[in-house]
Design a protein around this motif. Structure first.
Motif, short mmCIF file in Angstrom:
data_model
loop_
_atom_site.label_atom_id
_atom_site.label_comp_id
_atom_site.label_asym_id
_atom_site.label_seq_id
_atom_site.Cartn_x
_atom_site.Cartn_y
_atom_site.Cartn_z
N UNK A 86 0.82 -1.20 0.00
CA UNK A 86 0.00 0.00 0.00
C UNK A 86 0.86 1.26 0.00
N UNK A 87 1.93 1.26 0.77
CA UNK A 87 2.77 2.47 0.84
C UNK A 87 3.41 2.78 -0.51
N UNK A 92 3.49 6.72 -4.81
CA UNK A 92 3.28 7.06 -6.21
C UNK A 92 2.30 8.22 -6.34
N UNK A 93 1.20 8.16 -5.59
CA UNK A 93 0.18 9.21 -5.64
C UNK A 93 0.73 10.51 -5.05
N UNK A 94 1.46 10.42 -3.93
CA UNK A 94 2.05 11.62 -3.31
C UNK A 94 3.02 12.32 -4.26
N UNK A 114 -3.41 -8.77 -7.78
CA UNK A 114 -4.29 -9.70 -7.08
C UNK A 114 -4.43 -9.40 -5.60
N UNK A 115 -3.51 -8.61 -5.06
CA UNK A 115 -3.54 -8.35 -3.63
C UNK A 115 -2.74 -7.09 -3.35
N UNK A 116 -3.20 -6.32 -2.38
CA UNK A 116 -2.45 -5.19 -1.85
C UNK A 116 -2.08 -5.54 -0.42
N UNK A 139 -10.26 3.64 3.36
CA UNK A 139 -9.40 4.39 2.45
C UNK A 139 -8.44 3.46 1.71
N UNK A 140 -7.85 2.50 2.44
CA UNK A 140 -6.92 1.55 1.83
C UNK A 140 -7.62 0.69 0.77
#
Length: 190
Positions: A86-87, A92-94, A114-116, A139-140
């Protein structure tokens, strides 16, 4: 003890892990020597293998690649799926990235997310803390859905004080996590 022909055709876990490590290292070296974007045409056709081989991006964390570079590397190495952390998506978004671009890059590269892997502390804390923790989990899951992830890891992060542990409370809270998953379309995996 003499081996039979069926024994010699069977891969040991050690041999499989050694081969996978060597493949990942070779792909990483190739990516650094001749960097180029992976294209759908570069991805090998899927085999009839009943398993999906998935790259957990923590295994290449030491290379300090961006998430788009990890997607390209996974495709070059022949993977058809990956599970980023997730981080990595948040970073990437930040940095100004768009989750739609990540989703497209994965699709163009033949990579399914397939998975975070994330560790929202959904199980811990009093009712007020739990409300905040569920907002984090929501949110996640929403962020995971934006890149097309099917699942999110939902381990009982922080559950280390198990004295007088209330299993009914844990069940109620996990039900909340499942309901968030139904809303987002991302299945939590306990």
């Amino acid at each position: 003890m003499a081996s039979t022909s069926s024994d010699s055709n069977r891969l040991s876990r050690r041999t499989l892990l050694g081969s996978a490590t060597a493949t990942a290292l070779a792909a990483t070296a190739a990516a650094h020597l001749a960097p180029s974007a992976a294209h759908a045409a570069d991805v090998a056709a899927p085999s009839k293998d009943p398993f999906t081989y998935c790259l957990n991006t923590s295994t290449i964390r030491g290379q300090k690649l961006t998430l788009p570079q990890e997607i390209d590397l996974a495709a070059k190495a022949g993977y058809t799926a990956m599970e980023p952390w997730l981080r990595e998506i948040e970073d990437f978004v930040k940095a100004g990235g768009d989750t739609k671009d990540l989703k497209k890059r994965c699709a163009d590269s033949g990579i399914a997310v397939v998975d975070i892997i994330g560790f929202a502390p959904w199980l811990m804390g009093d009712d007020e803390a739990n409300k905040k923790n569920m907002e984090t989990m929501k949110r996640d899951m929403d962020l995971s859905a934006q890149i097309g992830a099917q699942h999110i890891a939902a381990p009982p992060a922080g559950a280390f004080k198990l004295e007088n542990f209330d299993l009914k409370m844990a069940g109620r809270r996990y039900r909340q996590v499942l309901e968030l998953g139904e809303q987002s379309g991302v299945m939590p995996m306990l």
